[in-house]
Write a protein that holds these residues in place. Structure first.
Motif, mmCIF file in Angstrom:
data_model
loop_
_atom_site.group_PDB
_atom_site.id
_atom_site.type_symbol
_atom_site.label_atom_id
_atom_site.label_comp_id
_atom_site.label_asym_id
_atom_site.label_seq_id
_atom_site.Cartn_x
_atom_site.Cartn_y
_atom_site.Cartn_z
ATOM 1 N N GLY A 30 102.284 -95.550 58.111
ATOM 2 C CA GLY A 30 102.604 -95.425 56.403
ATOM 3 C C GLY A 30 102.243 -94.307 56.157
ATOM 4 O O GLY A 30 101.283 -93.699 57.048
ATOM 5 N N ARG A 31 102.037 -94.152 54.725
ATOM 6 C CA ARG A 31 101.077 -92.091 54.369
ATOM 7 C C ARG A 31 99.726 -92.857 53.225
ATOM 8 O O ARG A 31 100.204 -93.617 52.386
ATOM 9 N N SER A 32 99.058 -92.044 53.240
ATOM 10 C CA SER A 32 98.099 -92.113 51.796
ATOM 11 C C SER A 32 97.842 -90.995 51.696
ATOM 12 O O SER A 32 97.365 -89.996 52.482
ATOM 13 N N GLY A 33 98.677 -90.316 50.497
ATOM 14 C CA GLY A 33 98.355 -89.169 50.001
ATOM 15 C C GLY A 33 98.545 -88.622 50.603
ATOM 16 O O GLY A 33 100.160 -88.529 51.017
ATOM 17 N N ASN A 34 98.104 -87.095 51.530
ATOM 18 C CA ASN A 34 98.949 -86.022 51.963
ATOM 19 C C ASN A 34 99.028 -86.696 53.949
ATOM 20 O O ASN A 34 99.168 -85.691 54.473
ATOM 21 N N HIS A 35 98.589 -87.148 53.822
ATOM 22 C CA HIS A 35 98.216 -87.762 55.351
ATOM 23 C C HIS A 35 99.198 -88.763 55.721
ATOM 24 O O HIS A 35 99.515 -89.779 54.854
ATOM 25 N N TYR A 36 99.070 -88.781 57.433
ATOM 26 C CA TYR A 36 99.742 -89.710 57.992
ATOM 27 C C TYR A 36 98.839 -90.771 58.598
ATOM 28 O O TYR A 36 97.757 -90.800 59.539
ATOM 29 N N ARG A 37 99.263 -92.728 57.524
ATOM 30 C CA ARG A 37 98.632 -93.297 58.182
ATOM 31 C C ARG A 37 99.026 -93.313 60.247
ATOM 32 O O ARG A 37 100.009 -94.014 60.075
ATOM 33 N N LEU A 38 98.078 -93.869 60.752
ATOM 34 C CA LEU A 38 98.206 -94.367 62.527
ATOM 35 C C LEU A 38 97.954 -95.364 62.732
ATOM 36 O O LEU A 38 97.446 -96.146 62.311
ATOM 37 N N ALA A 39 98.969 -96.206 63.661
ATOM 38 C CA ALA A 39 99.246 -97.320 63.933
ATOM 39 C C ALA A 39 97.873 -97.682 64.681
ATOM 40 O O ALA A 39 96.686 -99.091 64.312
ATOM 41 N N ASP A 40 97.311 -97.025 65.203
ATOM 42 C CA ASP A 40 95.298 -97.941 65.578
ATOM 43 C C ASP A 40 94.578 -96.944 63.968
ATOM 44 O O ASP A 40 93.521 -97.173 64.444
ATOM 45 N N GLY A 41 94.973 -97.066 62.758
ATOM 46 C CA GLY A 41 94.215 -97.021 61.867
ATOM 47 C C GLY A 41 94.049 -95.350 61.381
ATOM 48 O O GLY A 41 93.195 -95.729 59.913
ATOM 49 N N GLY A 42 94.086 -94.279 62.285
ATOM 50 C CA GLY A 42 93.286 -93.027 62.005
ATOM 51 C C GLY A 42 94.540 -92.451 61.007
ATOM 52 O O GLY A 42 95.513 -92.724 60.877
ATOM 53 N N LEU A 43 94.101 -91.751 60.813
ATOM 54 C CA LEU A 43 94.651 -90.641 59.156
ATOM 55 C C LEU A 43 95.017 -89.426 60.332
ATOM 56 O O LEU A 43 94.349 -89.017 60.974
ATOM 57 N N MET A 44 96.066 -89.040 59.726
ATOM 58 C CA MET A 44 96.415 -87.417 60.405
ATOM 59 C C MET A 44 97.258 -86.289 59.047
ATOM 60 O O MET A 44 97.968 -87.119 58.613
ATOM 61 N N ASP A 45 96.651 -85.561 59.278
ATOM 62 C CA ASP A 45 97.123 -84.557 57.937
ATOM 63 C C ASP A 45 98.538 -83.555 58.634
ATOM 64 O O ASP A 45 98.310 -83.533 60.278
ATOM 65 N N GLN A 46 99.320 -83.469 58.009
ATOM 66 C CA GLN A 46 100.815 -82.465 58.057
ATOM 67 C C GLN A 46 101.043 -81.064 59.397
ATOM 68 O O GLN A 46 100.946 -81.649 60.552
ATOM 69 N N PRO A 47 99.348 -80.961 59.809
ATOM 70 C CA PRO A 47 98.912 -79.216 60.805
ATOM 71 C C PRO A 47 98.675 -80.253 61.944
ATOM 72 O O PRO A 47 99.442 -79.650 63.206
ATOM 73 N N ALA A 48 98.263 -81.296 62.038
ATOM 74 C CA ALA A 48 97.338 -81.864 63.214
ATOM 75 C C ALA A 48 99.278 -82.384 63.498
ATOM 76 O O ALA A 48 99.266 -82.493 64.925
ATOM 77 N N LEU A 49 99.557 -83.555 62.884
ATOM 78 C CA LEU A 49 101.168 -83.710 63.131
ATOM 79 C C LEU A 49 101.991 -82.692 64.129
ATOM 80 O O LEU A 49 102.374 -82.524 64.933
ATOM 81 N N GLU A 50 102.192 -81.483 63.049
ATOM 82 C CA GLU A 50 102.837 -80.273 63.056
ATOM 83 C C GLU A 50 102.520 -79.651 64.738
ATOM 84 O O GLU A 50 103.182 -79.143 66.152
ATOM 85 N N PHE A 51 100.984 -79.663 64.903
ATOM 86 C CA PHE A 51 100.386 -79.190 66.325
ATOM 87 C C PHE A 51 101.242 -80.099 67.265
ATOM 88 O O PHE A 51 100.641 -80.136 68.636
ATOM 89 N N HIS A 52 100.406 -81.954 67.475
ATOM 90 C CA HIS A 52 101.261 -82.560 68.303
ATOM 91 C C HIS A 52 102.290 -82.387 68.480
ATOM 92 O O HIS A 52 103.367 -82.712 69.818
#
Lengths: 506, 320
Positions: free
Chosen positions: B100-122
């Motif tokens: 799901g999403r939380s503000g500008n962040h993506y919510r991950l299955a393990d409970g963590g949050l990830m922002d757009q640049p981090a997702l792009e880096f991945h």
């Protein structure tokens, strides 16, 4: 079907390898054990002169094998000179020639000598026609008087020569001796006079020049001694000097009254000699036997190669043994390592650094590389530039470690430049991925596993017997190949699986 | 040493298969190398399965080159949840499950949050081959996130449980459910600490379970018993698994199937070198079942015959 094919192939390889091995070991008597280390001497002669801008010809006497010293390899270094070798007045000579040269000139001659029990015996050389004595007038008279008195007090040519030398070397020489020697005689002059005297008495004699081989000697000097023929063979007679001469360590270089080298078209010829010693495993018997029995086989073996290349192959030929151990550790024991052959490459570099320091250097480099890699994670770099950056960090770490250990006077560090840089980089990258995906524990486990496998491979590869057998009997590697092919179809459990599946064994 | 030999004998007697045996006797003989790309590349697998009419998670998009990475934001703008995968990933590495999403962040299955640049880096890392077999450059695929069937809810910590079925020459021979745990960061991967529970081929009920190399009876995060859970639509699962043989031409295959709450069973991925922990999860060796299939391979042509053979022969020996 494929199984039988494989077994036949392996049997064929094994039989080939064993046949060659047994032939060499039993018939040619190649040694199964490494012999004790023997001395290798390197002698370097540097000759310098001023050329006058005209054709130059430099003639140089070359050493002989003999006295248990065998010339293994020799080479000449001279810029632009043509080189011919030949025999001149019973000596091996090299002639350097050039159409025109001017200014200071330098010519090098290097020779590699093994101390072996050698078969060729110079003492049985036939007696050449020696020129009759050149002594004239008063000198001849004095010489005849000395000979007459010495002959009375000696029994045979050898005691005669010893007595003559003693009288010529005496601090208070007789009037005849003083006349023959002239003022302040050199020891070479003493030998020449003794040769003249012996020849006058009808005994074949000649002055011989050589070099005493001593470890790490720069500015070594040629010494001169006397050889006389006692009717059966040539015997050396050394002038009793302050330092006793050991014939086994004296390299016979040339005979006669000529100097070491003569130059035409140049002046101010001077030479300097350096001697150094190292120890190497030698296969004296095998080479000797080989020369007698199967010249061809030895020629086409590794012994036919120049000594430098041989030492390269000594390290290369043990690699398959390390690989075999790696295959066993991975497929039979079930250890996990980073990269398929990384541990063997690590083991090869350990040969230069030795185990403890190799492991320490490995740990330092991986730790530094890994921390840089984690730092760079924040920079979000793409893969190839990131790997390249880690390569540079690894190279710099290597350089820093080398400088640091050199400053501490610690020579082991100088050889870590041979660490496999790219492999280390890939290891660091893989470690960091495993670290993030599976956790630090598994990452460190795999790194330690790789290091341990590398250490085991190193220990096996550095056994003297392993190095000896693979070098002397490279055909044994066919057996290793057969073993690896068989392991390729090994379908039994890995040792680690016995633990992994132990629940199912109930 | 004697103990080890005794263990090896007992394992052999129980028909437990080791890695060397799997590679030498099954992978190298029944799996043609030319067909490996079909399963190593999940995009190809997906294409193949869709053509054959087997359900797969819907593909939202593919990022093939670095230049396309900035388009990720617009590609995902309409999506609340999705999964990012390397097409040639191995052992579940590099899979990112966004719930799901939380503000500008993506919510991950393990409970963590990830922002757009981090997702792009991945995604960039996926493209450069960090997670792929042998490190070749790769493609990143973004696909539908499975809403798993509530049947496994009590014995799953986040993530998506899936069913792994080993298929030999088109006959399902052994099966297990893989249940994500906290230690596995919500991934259904046994290497990373997920639970594997054996499934009775004839009934589709779960049996014993294993975590790592240890036998367990409860889920470590939820505390609920793992045993005796009926996998819904088991016959469909078996059929999907059996058909993957014709799909790929690979004789020895691991088929990973997920159960979606709304869309039913879907093939998640295929594996030409399926792990051997399934034997621990089932407390049974693979070898006797594989030998049984080999002995009867001539009469196991039609899919019905193969399924019938599997249910008849590979059901739980222990009726308790």
């Amino acid at each position: 079907m494929s199984r039988r094919h494989l077994y036949l192939l392996c049997a064929f390889l094994a039989i080939c390898g064993l046949t060659f091995f047994l032939y060499k070991a039993l018939v040619l008597k190649f040694p199964l054990q490494p012999e004790k280390q023997i001395a290798t001497w390197r002698v370097e002669v540097r000759m310098q002169f001023e050329a006058r801008g005209e054709p130059v010809k430099l003639k140089m006497n070359l050493p002989h094998s003999g006295n248990n010293l065998v010339i293994i390899d020799q080479n000449f270094v001279s810029a632009g000179y043509g080189l011919t070798t030949g025999i001149d007045r019973g000596n091996q000579v090299a002639v350097f020639a050039i159409r025109a040269a001017s200014g200071p000139q330098t010519v090098y001659y290097r020779v590699l000598i093994h101390a072996l029990r050698s078969a060729d015996d110079l003492s049985r050389e036939p007696v050449p026609d020696l020129p009759s004595t050149r002594l004239e007038g008063a000198e001849r008279l004095a010489a005849e008087r000395m000979m007459a008195s010495a002959r009375m007090q000696s029994a045979d040519p050898e005691t005669l020569a010893a007595l003559l030398l003693k009288r010529l070397k005496s601090p208070a020489p007789s009037a005849e001796a003083a006349l023959l020697l002239g003022p302040q005689p050199t020891s070479a002059r003493v030998i020449n006079v003794a040769v003249d005297l012996l020849r006058l008495g009808g005994i074949p004699a000649r002055p011989v020049h050589g070099l005493t081989l001593e470890p790490e000697r720069r500015g070594a000097h040629f010494i001169t001694w006397l050889e006389l023929h006692n009717g059966r063979n040539w015997v050396p007679r050394f002038p009793s000097e302050a330092r006793p001469v050991v014939p086994e360590k004296t390299l016979r270089w040339w005979q006669g009254r000529t100097p070491l080298a003569e130059v035409v078209g140049g002046e101010e010829l001077s030479h300097s000699v350096a001697v150094s010693r190292s120890y190497e495993y030698a296969l004296a018997t095998a080479i000797k036997q080989g020369q007698k029995l199967e010249q061809k086989l030895v020629e086409f073996s590794l012994f036919g190669l120049p000594i430098q290349t041989q030492s390269v192959y000594r390290s290369v030929l043990v690699i398959p043994i390390g690989i075999l151990l790696l295959v066993i550790l991975r497929n039979v024991v079930g250890l996990k390592t980073f990269g398929t052959f990384m541990p063997v490459l690590i083991a090869i570099s350990f040969r230069q650094t030795e185990l403890l320091w190799g492991a320490i250097f490995f740990a330092v480099i991986v730790a530094v590389g890994l921390s840089i890699r984690f730092y760079m994670e924040q920079l979000k770099l793409l893969l190839v530039p990131r790997l390249a950056a880690v390569v540079i960090v690894v190279v710099l770490t290597l350089a820093a470690l080398t400088i640091f250990s050199h400053k501490l006077g610690f020579e082991r560090g100088l050889s870590i430049g041979l660490f496999p840089i790219i492999i280390l980089t890939m290891t660091i990258e893989r470690m960091s991925i495993v670290w993030e995906e599976r956790g630090p524990l598994e990452s460190l486990q795999q790194a330690l596993g790789s290091l341990a496998v590398g250490a085991l491979c190193y220990l096996l590869m550095s056994l003297a017997i392993v190095e000896h057998l693979t070098f002397v009997f490279p055909e044994l590697l066919l057996l290793v190949l057969a073993a690896i092919l068989l392991l390729g179809r090994y379908s039994g459990y890995r040792l680690t699986e016995l633990r992994r599946f132990r629940e199912l064994a109930r | 040493m004697k103990g080890l030999i005794a263990v090896a004998r007992a394992l052999r007697a129980n028909g437990v298969m080791g890695i060397n045996e799997r590679n030498a006797e099954f992978n190298l003989i029944h799996n043609e190398r030319s067909r490996f790309p079909l399963v190593d590349d999940k995009l190809l697998t997906k294409e193949l399965a869709s053509k054959a009419g087997v359900a797969v998670p819907q593909l939202y998009g593919v990022i093939e080159i670095q230049h396309e990475v900035p388009e990720l934001a617009s590609l995902l703008s309409a999506r609340q949840d999705f999964v990012v995968k390397p097409a040639r990933g191995s052992q579940g590495d590099g899979i990112l499950v966004v719930t799901g999403r939380s503000g500008n962040h993506y919510r991950l299955a393990d409970g963590g949050l990830m922002d757009q640049p981090a997702l792009e880096f991945h995604v960039s890392n996926i493209l450069s081959g960090v997670f792929s077999l042998g490190g070749q450059t790769d493609r990143a695929m973004i696909e539908y996130r499975v809403n798993f069937d509530p049947v496994f809810e009590k014995i799953t910590f986040r993530g998506v449980p899936d069913v792994r079925i080993i298929v030999f020459l088109g006959v399902p021979v052994m099966a297990m459910v893989r249940l994500p745990t906290r230690a596995a960061k919500g991934k259904a991967n046994l290497h990373q600490g997920a639970i594997g529970s054996g499934v009775d081929i004839s009934t589709g009920r779960t049996m014993t379970a294993v975590r790592g190399d240890q036998v367990v009876s409860e889920h470590p995060d939820t505390g609920n018993p793992v045993r005796d859970v009926q996998v819904p639509r088991w016959d469909t699962l078996l059929e999907i698994a059996a058909r993957s043989f014709e799909l790929t031409g690979l004789g020895y295959l691991g088929v990973d199937i997920v159960l979606d709450r709304d869309l039913g069973p879907m093939i998640l991925e295929l594996n030409a070198r399926p792990g051997l922990n399934i034997q621990i999860a089932n407390r049974a060796g693979l070898r006797p079942r594989l030998d049984a299939v080999l002995a009867n391979r001539d009469r196991l042509r039609a899919i019905d015959e193969r399924l019938e053979f599997a249910k008849e022969r590979f059901g739980a020996q222990d009726p308790s």
